[in-house]
Enzyme design. Structure first.
Site, PDB file in Angstrom:
ATOM      1  N   CYS A 104     -10.585  -5.517  21.532  1.00  0.00           N
ATOM      2  CA  CYS A 104     -10.768  -4.623  22.745  1.00  0.00           C
ATOM      3  C   CYS A 104     -11.261  -5.847  23.710  1.00  0.00           C
ATOM      4  O   CYS A 104     -11.535  -6.967  23.238  1.00  0.00           O
ATOM      5  CB  CYS A 104     -11.824  -3.445  23.147  1.00  0.00           C
ATOM      6  N   CYS A 107     -14.642  -7.556  23.166  1.00  0.00           N
ATOM      7  CA  CYS A 107     -14.522  -8.744  21.927  1.00  0.00           C
ATOM      8  C   CYS A 107     -14.143 -10.247  22.603  1.00  0.00           C
ATOM      9  O   CYS A 107     -14.635 -11.039  22.227  1.00  0.00           O
ATOM     10  CB  CYS A 107     -13.413  -8.152  20.972  1.00  0.00           C
ATOM     11  N   ASP A 512      13.906   7.093 -10.252  1.00  0.00           N
ATOM     12  CA  ASP A 512      13.664   6.481 -11.392  1.00  0.00           C
ATOM     13  C   ASP A 512      12.322   7.012 -12.026  1.00  0.00           C
ATOM     14  O   ASP A 512      11.434   7.544 -11.072  1.00  0.00           O
ATOM     15  CB  ASP A 512      13.553   5.140 -11.404  1.00  0.00           C
ATOM     16  N   ASP A 694      12.778   0.754  -9.424  1.00  0.00           N
ATOM     17  CA  ASP A 694      12.015  -0.545  -9.344  1.00  0.00           C
ATOM     18  C   ASP A 694      12.530  -1.759 -10.618  1.00  0.00           C
ATOM     19  O   ASP A 694      12.172  -2.731 -10.356  1.00  0.00           O
ATOM     20  CB  ASP A 694      10.787  -0.314  -9.733  1.00  0.00           C
ATOM     21  N   ASP A 698      17.916  -0.709 -12.527  1.00  0.00           N
ATOM     22  CA  ASP A 698      18.169   0.013 -11.268  1.00  0.00           C
ATOM     23  C   ASP A 698      19.152  -0.470 -10.202  1.00  0.00           C
ATOM     24  O   ASP A 698      19.497   0.086  -9.333  1.00  0.00           O
ATOM     25  CB  ASP A 698      16.858   0.473 -10.764  1.00  0.00           C
TER      26      ASP A 698
END
Length: 799
Positions: A104, A107, A512, A694, A698
């Site tokens: 902000c 800061c 899968d 994954d 696949d």
């Protein structure tokens, strides 16, 4: 904006939850609790520096400081900052650093005030919007490490920016746009003020000299707006004309130059009307819309900036072969595979590497998950992940462009560099619309020359301005940019063009099992040996076969204790069945029972070792379902999705998983060809299918599905075949991504509908002479602004 309020049980500085025994320090006459000594020390320094106004001004909590701060002494070395800092004429130096803790304006104020207190620091410019801090210091009075250490002690960890030249170019471009916008805004206000004086002279009582004075002064105000503030449009027109393709910039620049040029002519010849106000309003409002559009695009590219910040500059390399050996601080670019590096708590890992001792790492930047990940010896720690709690030792496996961090950054860059087909289609529509609009304006001008020659030019100008297809051209790109930004926030990377619309149309999701619905870390529960083979020998053979495999099962075998360290030759993987190779002069097979031996029979969730004729050992596996798998399935069903499970695993294991997740459609022992055939069958039935996987096996079905999503921990081949990569381990990202895709499709339709309706309504009104040029500019800009603001709604991430 209201000040940030700390609740009971939160750290007074960073708002983190307090530990059982928090640290206390006196501040503003009261004892305040803190989560760590670092936050307490930061608050004490702020108190002693008389900057406690920060706590009243802030609108967000500060970043946690931590108990151990990094050593920034290496930043004083010339070879470290030579490409990032520049010398100024007075002997001082200037550098721009990044920080992700500046949340902000308070800061930025604290950094500015705090660093100015450091001796040798001459100037500080902190920008809370961009997260950049520009520091100018005198090297003969103070080392750079001193203000950087102060930043870190206040909770704002500094990172090197993306390079001096790129940073300077970014800053110059931003400043040019701000200056153009400021000149356009001032010019528009002044021009409208002078135009109002001319408009109010309805009775014609103003003297000719006074009227000419107002016109010439408006000319002086409007000219820099048209040719400096409006330069991006003029440059764009020249580029479009060189490529012989009319576009938005051509229409904008033509309308602006027509309004300005005709006004100059009328001013010189003492004519009846001038249109300076329309020209400057057109430029000002379009600049505002374009800057908002750029803001949307910058939000979408924030992930790339975050990935760039995560790359550390230096690494602590061990000079010997054990934990007690010496250490040296080197540039990350000097690391080589096989080196051993140390990572201090709170510091990012400089490379991908294997852990030499157990530890925990925060992988939020790479995966979107805020919970630290506990890792054991032999696990991989990724570059950019933050070391937690205790120092870590890594054996380097990948550096630079080969790290997972660099691969993710490349995927994001490539996704944002591609121009989707929908956006290209919008450009083509806008091009044809511009051509049609020019012809329509010519017809309108000829018609008004016949009907009322005094208003012909004014009406034609209004037609050109009011029907500028800015909103049409922004309708799709602004929505896609916002959607990509939202996806990157949840850890879903879009790696191909034109897939968001396909994802929105999906009605069936096929999963899968191993590595997708499960955590991808199968474990061997126990080993049973047959035919007189010893357990240690079976483990050694299996490890030799799996040593270089990327299949998730390989990690389970490599985690077992090894005795002989055998090597395998002529290794070949059979997707969906197993792996075979020569070990100690004999051919061995590891996988399904029917693959490992001719007399093998499928028995549950087991992996078998055989010589092709006879089975010699059985490895019983166990795996853990992902923690959010059930909630992800529930969210998908609520979204109207059909769910199916297709796995190469045994019927027993697949059926058990399907029952736990309430998935009625499931199939076991599926080869890659079987999975692809199953997806094709669903597509023939009229379903839009998304495949989630994954593994290497696949890849074919991921490429064949309507939309594919690959888990980030999976094989690189699977990720290359997929449309989306889920960088984190959570499956809930899938229904969230579908929700974003559907909202994006709705926003695009709303934008296109509004842009079309606006042009259908505005064009006849302008052609009939009911709209003045400056009102036309306002209407056009507001329509573009509405489209962009509607797209901004997509930046809200679904929970």
């Amino acid at each position: 904006m209201a000040a940030f309020v700390i609740d009971e049980g939160q750290c007074f500085h960073c708002a983190e939850a307090l530990p059982t025994h928090p640290t206390h320090a006196h501040l503003d006459g009261a004892s305040r609790p803190f989560c760590c000594d670092g936050c307490a020390a930061a608050a004490a320094w702020i108190r002693d520096a008389r900057l406690t106004d920060y706590y009243q001004l802030r609108s967000e909590a500060a970043a946690r400081v931590g108990t151990k701060l990094a050593d920034y002494a290496a930043w004083d070395r010339e070879d470290v900052i030579v490409e990032h800092a520049r010398w100024l004429e007075d002997g001082s130096r200037e550098i721009t650093v990044l920080t992700d803790g500046m949340r902000c304006a308070a800061c930025a104020w604290l950094i500015d005030k705090g660093l100015r207190n450091e001796s040798g620091v001459e100037d500080i410019v902190a920008n809370a919007v961009t997260g950049r801090v520009r520091i100018r210091w005198r090297p003969d009075a103070t080392p750079l490490s001193k203000p950087l250490q102060r930043m870190a002690a206040l909770g704002y960890r500094p990172y090197l920016a993306t390079g001096l030249e790129r940073e300077e170019a970014r800053r110059r471009d931003r400043n040019r746009w701000i200056l153009r916008m400021g000149i356009a805004g001032l010019g528009a206000m002044q021009a409208m003020m002078f135009a109002e004086a001319l408009y109010l002279d309805t009775a014609g009582e103003m003297s000719s000299a006074t009227r000419d004075f107002f016109r010439w002064i408006t000319f002086l105000v409007a000219t820099p707006v048209v040719f400096y503030s409006g330069w991006p449009f003029l440059e764009g027109m020249w580029r479009e004309l060189r490529h012989r393709r009319l576009g938005m910039d051509t229409l904008i620049a033509t309308s602006t130059l027509l309004a300005w040029g005709a006004s100059v002519v009328e001013t010189v010849r003492h004519g009846v009307h001038v249109w300076y106000d329309a020209a400057v309003m057109f430029v000002f409002l379009l600049l505002a819309a374009r800057m908002i559009e750029q803001g949307v695009r910058k939000a979408a590219s924030a992930q790339v900036d975050a990935l760039a910040r995560a790359r550390p500059l230096l690494a602590m390399r061990e000079t010997g072969n054990d934990a007690e050996s010496g250490r040296e601080q080197v540039l990350v670019s000097q690391l080589q595979p096989g080196d051993t590096v140390r990572v201090a708590p709170g510091e990012p890992a400089p490379c991908d590497g294997l852990l030499l001792q157990a530890g925990a790492f925060d992988e939020a930047l790479l995966t979107g998950e805020s919970t630290p990940v506990a890792k054991q010896v032999g696990d991989v720690a990724y570059a950019g992940s933050i070391c937690i709690d205790m120092p870590a030792r890594l054996k380097v496996t990948a550096t630079g462009a080969k790290t997972r961090l660099s691969e993710l950054a490349r995927l994001v860059d490539e996704a944002q560099a591609e121009r989707p087909h929908m956006a290209q289609l919008a450009d083509r529509i806008a091009h044809r619309f511009v051509v049609l609009l020019f012809l329509s304006a010519l017809v309108v001008y000829i018609g008004w020359r016949i009907h009322d020659p005094t208003r012909a030019f004014e009406v034609m100008l209004a037609v050109l301005v009011v029907s500028c297809p800015c909103a049409l051209s922004l309708a799709i790109p602004s929505a896609l940019a916002a959607a990509y930004g939202a996806l990157s926030k949840i850890g879903v990377l879009c790696v191909r063009e034109d897939v968001l619309d396909r994802l929105a149309a999906v009605d069936t999701v096929v999963f899968d099992k191993t590595g997708t619905l499960t955590d991808g870390q199968p474990r061997i529960a126990h080993v049973d040996v047959l035919s007189g083979m010893h357990e240690a020998e079976a483990i050694d053979i299996a490890q030799a076969l799996e040593r270089d495999s990327r299949h998730p099962l390989a990690r389970a075998f490599n985690a077992l204790p090894s005795t002989q360290g055998m090597k395998a030759e002529a290794v070949r993987e059979w997707p969906g069945q197993g792996i075979e190779g020569m070990v100690a002069g004999q051919r061995w097979k590891l996988g399904q029972a029917t693959f490992a031996a001719t007399n093998g029979k499928e028995e549950g969730h087991d992996i078998w070792l055989g010589d092709g004729e006879q089975l010699h050992a059985r490895f019983t596996l166990t795996e853990q379902m992902r923690c959010d798998a059930a909630s992800a399935m529930h969210r998908l069903r609520d979204a109207g999705m059909s769910i199916a499970l297709a796995s190469g695993d045994s019927e027993t294991a697949v059926a058990a998983m399907a029952q736990r997740l309430d998935i009625p459609q499931h199939a076991s022992r599926q080869t890659p060809e079987d999975k692809l055939a199953r997806v094709r069958a669903l597509q023939v039935e009229g379903h839009r299918v998304a495949m989630v996987g994954d593994g290497i096996n696949d890849a074919p079905v991921l490429a064949g599905a309507d939309v594919s999503l690959a888990m980030g921990e999976g094989a690189a081949l699977a990720q290359r075949a997929a449309d989306f990569v889920i960088t984190g381990p959570r499956l809930i990202r899938i229904p969230q991504a579908i929700d974003i895709a559907r909202r994006t499709r709705a926003v695009i339709r709303q934008n296109l509908g509004w842009a079309t309706a606006y042009n259908l309504l505005a064009l006849p009104l302008a052609a009939m002479g009911h709209v003045t040029p400056w009102v036309a500019a306002l209407g056009m800009a507001l329509s573009s602004l509405l489209v962009t603001l509607n797209a901004l709604r997509l930046t809200k991430v679904p929970v």
